[in-house]
Design a protein around this motif. Structure first.
Motif, short mmCIF file in Angstrom:
data_model
loop_
_atom_site.label_atom_id
_atom_site.label_comp_id
_atom_site.label_asym_id
_atom_site.label_seq_id
_atom_site.Cartn_x
_atom_site.Cartn_y
_atom_site.Cartn_z
N ASN A 207 6.63 -3.07 -15.64
CA ASN A 207 6.84 -3.78 -13.84
C ASN A 207 5.97 -4.43 -14.24
N THR A 208 6.08 -6.04 -14.45
CA THR A 208 4.72 -6.90 -14.70
C THR A 208 5.76 -8.60 -13.58
N PHE A 209 6.43 -7.71 -12.66
CA PHE A 209 6.47 -9.48 -11.94
C PHE A 209 5.74 -9.62 -10.54
N LEU A 210 5.96 -10.22 -9.88
CA LEU A 210 5.21 -10.67 -9.03
C LEU A 210 6.20 -11.39 -7.54
N SER A 211 7.47 -10.90 -7.65
CA SER A 211 7.95 -12.08 -6.75
C SER A 211 7.44 -11.80 -5.58
N ASP A 212 7.26 -10.06 -5.34
CA ASP A 212 6.86 -9.47 -4.12
C ASP A 212 5.65 -9.94 -3.31
N LEU A 213 4.79 -10.56 -4.61
CA LEU A 213 3.38 -10.21 -3.79
C LEU A 213 3.86 -11.76 -2.90
N GLN A 214 4.06 -12.81 -3.22
CA GLN A 214 3.24 -13.90 -1.82
C GLN A 214 4.28 -13.47 -0.38
N PHE A 215 5.44 -12.44 -0.60
CA PHE A 215 5.18 -12.58 0.71
C PHE A 215 4.53 -11.41 1.35
N TYR A 216 3.88 -10.14 0.64
CA TYR A 216 3.12 -9.56 1.42
C TYR A 216 1.82 -9.93 1.99
N LYS A 217 1.90 -11.22 1.04
CA LYS A 217 0.51 -12.09 1.23
C LYS A 217 0.24 -13.21 2.73
N LYS A 218 1.80 -13.53 2.73
CA LYS A 218 2.40 -13.90 3.94
C LYS A 218 1.94 -13.82 5.45
N ASN B 297 -7.98 -13.00 9.49
CA ASN B 297 -9.43 -12.76 9.60
C ASN B 297 -9.17 -11.85 8.82
N LYS B 298 -9.89 -12.38 7.45
CA LYS B 298 -10.29 -11.80 5.79
C LYS B 298 -11.11 -10.86 6.43
N ASP B 299 -11.71 -10.49 7.17
CA ASP B 299 -12.98 -8.78 7.38
C ASP B 299 -11.29 -8.01 8.06
N ALA B 300 -10.20 -8.36 8.32
CA ALA B 300 -8.86 -6.91 8.71
C ALA B 300 -9.24 -6.53 7.49
N LYS B 301 -8.44 -5.46 8.11
CA LYS B 301 -8.32 -3.66 7.26
C LYS B 301 -6.69 -3.36 6.64
N ILE B 302 -6.95 -3.61 5.00
CA ILE B 302 -5.53 -3.41 4.99
C ILE B 302 -5.60 -2.23 4.23
N LEU B 303 -4.66 -1.56 4.33
CA LEU B 303 -4.32 -0.08 4.00
C LEU B 303 -2.26 -0.36 3.28
N GLU B 304 -2.32 -0.15 1.82
CA GLU B 304 -1.40 0.05 0.53
C GLU B 304 -1.12 1.66 0.20
N LEU B 305 -0.34 1.80 0.71
CA LEU B 305 0.25 3.34 0.29
C LEU B 305 1.05 3.02 -0.84
N CYS B 306 0.94 4.13 -1.63
CA CYS B 306 2.10 4.02 -2.95
C CYS B 306 1.29 2.44 -3.42
N CYS B 307 0.48 2.16 -4.05
CA CYS B 307 -0.18 1.17 -4.82
C CYS B 307 0.10 1.66 -6.06
N GLY B 308 0.36 2.64 -7.03
CA GLY B 308 0.40 2.83 -8.08
C GLY B 308 -0.55 2.08 -9.06
N THR B 309 -1.05 1.44 -9.91
CA THR B 309 -1.96 0.46 -10.45
C THR B 309 -2.91 -0.78 -10.55
N GLY B 310 -2.32 -1.15 -8.76
CA GLY B 310 -2.92 -2.06 -7.65
C GLY B 310 -1.92 -3.08 -7.61
N ARG B 311 -0.89 -3.39 -8.96
CA ARG B 311 -0.22 -4.35 -9.20
C ARG B 311 -0.17 -5.60 -6.84
N LEU B 312 -0.41 -4.70 -6.64
CA LEU B 312 -0.14 -5.61 -5.72
C LEU B 312 -1.28 -5.48 -4.85
#
Length: 263
Positions: A21-32, A37-52
């Motif tokens: 799982n080396t691809f990052l085709s979904d990263l820009q979507f989630y970043k968008k 506000n960089k002080d916002a709190k983000i939660l990733e569920l099922c984060c695996g090895t931290g690819r995103l």
């Protein structure tokens, strides 16, 4: 009928997982869709090895990653440390998670909901999201759009789906067989692993399929309103032949929920 649905341990071997799982085709979507506000709190569920998780943290966001598999989290923590990042990675089941805090954005990426095999599991996970999402916050998720023709064709023969070298030097070849259970909507996927030229093992990658109208309804019943539903990470219109179902959601108010459920 076999109901022992699971994902094999070797599939969650961190180096074998990362090598595939080396691809990052979904990263820009989630970043968008991240808050400005960089002080916002983000939660990733099922984060695996931290690819995103890691690239989002590198952008200066306060992100927390949750996963059920210790080896994946260990790999994520190692990668974060090498990148000079302090990320809170938590080992937990997303069906029972209770962090006692709220987040501005929550996401479940990379088809992870397909491993919630029963409706009660799915609704427990959605309840976790609801309990951790701030008013006005966003919930994002992606999963496959079931392709019955692909499943029928895939059932006919074993196919090679990947060949690569892991970071720790293993040559990996994966061949796949599929058998679909109509009653449960479970795709019984088997990955046959060959490592360094020798057969190693057969590992299950069972996945529950969610059909479009079905998943739309489940999300509504769970208290979410669909802002957008896309068919790909370039925000393509969702249509019959879309490979993906990608949601941008918000919480319904109590009044909105009562109104929605009347229809």
């Amino acid at each position: 009928m076999n109901t022992d649905y699971k994902v094999g341990d070797l599939i969650y071997d961190a180096n074998i997982y990362d090598g595939l799982n080396t691809f990052l085709s979904d990263l820009q979507f989630y970043k968008k869709w991240l808050p400005k506000n960089k002080d916002a709190k983000i939660l990733e569920l099922c984060c695996g090895t931290g690819r995103l998780t890691i690239p989002i943290a590198q952008d200066g966001y306060n992100i927390c990653g949750v996963d059920y598999t210790p080896s994946m989290l260990e790999q994520a923590e190692t990668k974060a440390s090498k990148a000079g990042l302090e990320i809170n990675f938590i080992e937990a089941d997303i069906r029972t998670l209770n962090l006692q805090e709220k987040f501005d954005l929550i996401f479940i990426p990379f088809n992870s909901i397909h491993h919630l095999y029963k409706n009660e599991d799915l609704f427990k996970a959605f309840n976790t999201v609801r309990n951790h999402l701030k008013d006005g916050g966003l919930f994002l998720l992606d999963c496959f759009n079931p392709n019955i023709q692909y499943v029928v064709e895939a059932e006919k023969e074993q196919k090679e789906i990947a060949a690569y070298t892991t970071a720790d030097g293993r040559e990996v070849l994966i061949k796949q067989t599929i058998r679909y259970e109509n009653k449960t909507q479970i795709n019984r996927i088997e990955w046959h692993y060959f490592i360094n030229g020798q057969f190693h093992s057969v590992q299950n990658l069972d996945m529950r399929l969610f059909f479009p109208q079905e998943l739309d309804s489940y999300l509504k019943w769970a208290g979410f309103s669909t802002i957008h539903k896309f068919g790909g990470f370039q925000e393509e219109v969702f249509e019959d032949k879309s490979e993906k179902q990608i949601y941008v959601l918000k919480l319904l108010t109590k009044t909105e929920l009562l109104t929605e459920l009347q229809f």
